[in-house]
Write a protein that holds these residues in place. Structure first.
Motif, mmCIF file in Angstrom:
data_model
loop_
_atom_site.group_PDB
_atom_site.id
_atom_site.type_symbol
_atom_site.label_atom_id
_atom_site.label_comp_id
_atom_site.label_asym_id
_atom_site.label_seq_id
_atom_site.Cartn_x
_atom_site.Cartn_y
_atom_site.Cartn_z
ATOM 1 N N GLY A 86 61.040 -16.327 68.295
ATOM 2 C CA GLY A 86 62.125 -15.371 68.545
ATOM 3 C C GLY A 86 61.777 -14.397 69.649
ATOM 4 N N VAL A 87 60.549 -13.872 69.611
ATOM 5 C CA VAL A 87 60.126 -12.914 70.646
ATOM 6 C C VAL A 87 60.096 -13.598 72.020
ATOM 7 C CG1 VAL A 87 58.161 -11.590 71.510
ATOM 8 C CG2 VAL A 87 58.876 -11.344 69.134
ATOM 9 N N ILE A 181 70.017 -12.047 71.495
ATOM 10 C CA ILE A 181 69.716 -10.616 71.326
ATOM 11 C C ILE A 181 69.195 -10.041 72.644
ATOM 12 C CG2 ILE A 181 68.232 -8.956 70.133
ATOM 13 C CD1 ILE A 181 68.366 -10.767 67.666
ATOM 14 N N GLY A 182 68.371 -10.810 73.337
ATOM 15 C CA GLY A 182 67.870 -10.364 74.641
ATOM 16 C C GLY A 182 69.010 -10.107 75.617
ATOM 17 N N ALA A 183 70.022 -10.975 75.588
ATOM 18 C CA ALA A 183 71.166 -10.805 76.487
ATOM 19 C C ALA A 183 71.990 -9.580 76.098
ATOM 20 C CB ALA A 183 72.040 -12.055 76.479
ATOM 21 N N LEU A 184 72.011 -9.274 74.802
ATOM 22 C CA LEU A 184 72.782 -8.115 74.347
ATOM 23 C C LEU A 184 72.136 -6.807 74.802
ATOM 24 C CD1 LEU A 184 73.803 -9.094 70.698
ATOM 25 C CD2 LEU A 184 75.308 -8.828 72.659
ATOM 26 N N ALA A 193 62.846 -5.107 68.478
ATOM 27 C CA ALA A 193 63.112 -4.301 67.288
ATOM 28 C C ALA A 193 64.295 -4.873 66.506
ATOM 29 C CB ALA A 193 63.393 -2.848 67.692
ATOM 30 N N ALA A 194 65.341 -5.257 67.217
ATOM 31 C CA ALA A 194 66.511 -5.837 66.551
ATOM 32 C C ALA A 194 66.149 -7.147 65.861
ATOM 33 C CB ALA A 194 67.633 -6.056 67.574
ATOM 34 N N LEU A 195 65.360 -7.957 66.553
ATOM 35 C CA LEU A 195 64.965 -9.253 65.991
ATOM 36 C C LEU A 195 64.142 -9.071 64.719
ATOM 37 C CD1 LEU A 195 64.806 -12.411 66.618
ATOM 38 C CD2 LEU A 195 62.526 -11.887 67.493
ATOM 39 N N VAL A 196 63.158 -8.188 64.777
ATOM 40 C CA VAL A 196 62.309 -7.953 63.607
ATOM 41 C C VAL A 196 63.123 -7.312 62.482
ATOM 42 C CG1 VAL A 196 60.316 -6.639 62.754
ATOM 43 C CG2 VAL A 196 60.184 -7.814 64.948
ATOM 44 N N GLY A 197 64.038 -6.441 62.854
ATOM 45 C CA GLY A 197 64.899 -5.816 61.852
ATOM 46 C C GLY A 197 65.713 -6.845 61.092
ATOM 47 N N PHE A 200 62.945 -9.458 59.249
ATOM 48 C CA PHE A 200 61.979 -8.989 58.249
ATOM 49 C C PHE A 200 62.416 -7.744 57.489
ATOM 50 C CE2 PHE A 200 59.189 -11.426 61.109
ATOM 51 C CZ PHE A 200 58.619 -12.274 60.176
ATOM 52 N N VAL A 201 62.853 -6.720 58.222
ATOM 53 C CA VAL A 201 63.043 -5.411 57.587
ATOM 54 C C VAL A 201 64.302 -5.381 56.715
ATOM 55 C CG1 VAL A 201 63.267 -2.942 57.993
ATOM 56 C CG2 VAL A 201 61.849 -4.330 59.525
ATOM 57 N N LEU A 202 65.435 -5.692 57.314
ATOM 58 C CA LEU A 202 66.696 -5.581 56.579
ATOM 59 C C LEU A 202 66.738 -6.429 55.308
ATOM 60 C CD1 LEU A 202 69.419 -5.266 59.379
ATOM 61 C CD2 LEU A 202 68.666 -3.530 57.740
ATOM 62 N N PRO A 203 66.350 -7.712 55.374
ATOM 63 C CA PRO A 203 66.429 -8.497 54.128
ATOM 64 C C PRO A 203 65.521 -7.932 53.031
ATOM 65 C CG PRO A 203 65.352 -9.737 55.882
ATOM 66 C CD PRO A 203 65.965 -8.542 56.515
#
Lengths: 266, 251
Positions: A86-87, A181-184, A193-197, A200-203
């Protein structure tokens, strides 16, 4: 002022197409060392996690034998693999903006939608191939590491091949999500940060508050509880529903990313 | 041929370029002059389709950049140095562009030799000096052998030998019948290189004339330039309190 004739050859017939953009993106992807290192890390990490997890898998108690699913255990490394893949997907887009190479890229392919789709096609195909290969290798390596007496899953057992292949496909989808997400955001830090959120974080937070009701729709939950299961888990999305939901996420994020890229100044 | 027609660009309350119109003809070096923040880079970015104008349009051979059939074969541009990824070699950077532009790959080594980067073409471009980075940018601009060329401050970071090389390159490209738009704030360099001049200040057209004609207006081209741009230069204006539009040199 008289202009002498231009000696250079006129441009040939036809026009630039998606194939030109895709070839360009493929050269760009393989000419960065980080691509190779990230994919090696994914492969080595997933195999290692699979082998260690299987080596520590105990014989199930009689009560739990029915739901014992070692195929799910062997694919635990997807959690790491998705982060790396993802990164790297994020960087395929944001690296262009942080380095300034986006100006050269858009000079060659001015249409931002074509460009983003070319990036998605090339990186998505690469991560899908690597994902499927590493999932298969991990399955057999992990299976061999099972202690004596633990029931060994066979690739031909019901649901096993599906679990392995969908886990590989998951990496391709997360790669595409990273590109979207990179394009956004067009900025590396906020995109990661959005990807990890999201992964991992949100769920984890939402799962802690309301159980699986909402959390089951997050990518990592789908990967672990819907895709990588030979025996479907109750309360979770079914394998094919999970896959469809993920594809929907990817389509929405990539579509929104393409729209924003086309609208904003580069 | 580049046609800029009524081009306008605003960033919030600031107007960077306002109703700007001019033409850049083939067979000559057209200098694009103006004080810092006058809108030169913004105009070039709009010609390249990187920024979208709020009004007006910029055409290259009659089409907006985004509608060119083979952009890199029709237009070559050096907008700012370091329009490349630092982790990629010069050769890989140019090879990728060649693939995207439908340009034969043998052309990559030709332009690397032309700008004198053949020996370091395999090195990561992030290790290049500013002068080498400029050369790589020029190689990318020449890659498609285009009939229209844009150079934004190409002599930045070059040593005297490099400056002269750029000057001769610009002149020879124009002599071959190409359209060359060259922005700079180095007036002396412009006097030596350009045939025609487009002068802007605060995003507006101040002059569209030959170097000879503008020079004749004062004791030198520099004098004539200051006379022309005096009113639109923030730090020389007589306490007007009006800032020049920010030059978009940060990408």
């Amino acid at each position: 002022m008289t202009a002498p004739t231009v000696p250079h050859a006129p441009a040939p017939a036809g026009r630039h197409r998606f194939a030109h953009a895709a070839r360009m993106e493929w050269i760009k992807l393989r000419s960065l060392r980080s691509t190779l290192w990230a994919l090696l890390l994914t492969v080595a990490g997933m195999i290692a996690i699979g082998v260690v997890t299987m080596a520590n898998t105990k014989v199930p108690s009689a009560a739990k034998a029915a739901e014992f699913d070692p195929t799910n255990n062997v694919l635990a490394g997807v959690a790491l693999g998705q982060l790396v893949v993802g990164v790297l997907g994020v960087l395929v887009v944001t690296g262009e903006y942080s380095s300034g190479s986006i100006r050269s890229t858009l000079a060659a392919i001015p249409d931002r939608r074509t460009l983003l789709m070319a990036k998605a096609a090339v990186y998505g195909a690469l991560t899908l191939l690597v994902g499927e290969a590493v999932a298969l290798v991990t399955f057999f390596a992990g299976r061999a590491a099972l202690a004596d007496g633990v029931p060994r899953p066979g690739i031909g057992d019901p649901g096993v091949l599906r679990a392995v292949l969908l886990s590989g496909a998951y990496l391709g989808l997360i790669g595409l999500l990273g590109i979207g997400i990179g394009a956004l955001t067009r900025h590396t830090a906020s995109a990661i940060a959005a990807l990890v959120g999201v992964t991992f974080v949100l769920p984890a937070v939402i799962g802690g508050i309301s159980g699986t009701t909402v959390a089951k729709f997050f990518p990592t939950m789908i990967a672990g509880n819907s895709l990588a299961v030979a025996k479907p888990v109750s309360d979770m999305l079914s394998p094919w529903t999970g896959l469809a939901v993920l594809c929907l996420y990817v389509a929405v994020v990539l579509g929104a990313g393409a729209r924003l890229l086309a609208r904003r100044d580069a | 041929m580049i046609e800029v027609q009524g081009l306008t660009k605003r960033y919030g309350p600031t107007t960077a370029v306002e109703a700007l119109s001019f033409e850049v003809r083939p067979g000559a070096v057209t200098g694009f002059l103006g004080p810092n923040g006058s809108g030169k880079s913004t105009t070039m970015r709009m010609i390249m389709g990187l920024d979208r104008p709020d009004a007006g349009q910029a055409l290259i051979s009659g089409r907006p950049y985004g509608e060119l059939r083979w952009p890199l074969r029709e237009v070559g541009a050096l907008l700012e140095a370091r329009a490349f990824h630092p982790g990629r070699s010069a050769r890989a950077h140019l090879s990728a562009l060649a693939a995207g532009g439908g340009i034969r790959s043998a052309r990559v080594d030709e332009v690397l030799a032309a700008v004198g980067l053949s020996d370091v073409a395999g090195r990561r471009a992030g290790t290049y000096s500013l002068g080498m980075a400029q050369r790589l940018g020029i190689a990318a601009a020449l890659l498609g052998d285009p009939g229209v060329l844009l150079f934004d401050e190409p002599v930045n970071g070059l040593d005297p030998e490099g400056v002269r090389w750029i000057r001769e390159l610009m002149k020879s490209l124009a002599a071959e019948g190409r359209t060359v738009l060259l922005s700079s704030h180095l007036i002396g360099e412009m006097a030596l290189t350009a045939d025609h001049l487009v002068v802007i200040g605060q995003g507006r057209l101040l002059a569209d004339t030959s170097v000879r004609e503008l020079t004749a207006r004062g004791r030198s081209l520099e004098e004539a330039f200051f006379a022309l741009t005096g009113a639109s230069t923030a730090y020389r204006g007589a306490g007007s309190g009006v800032d020049a539009a920010p030059e978009r040199n940060d990408r």
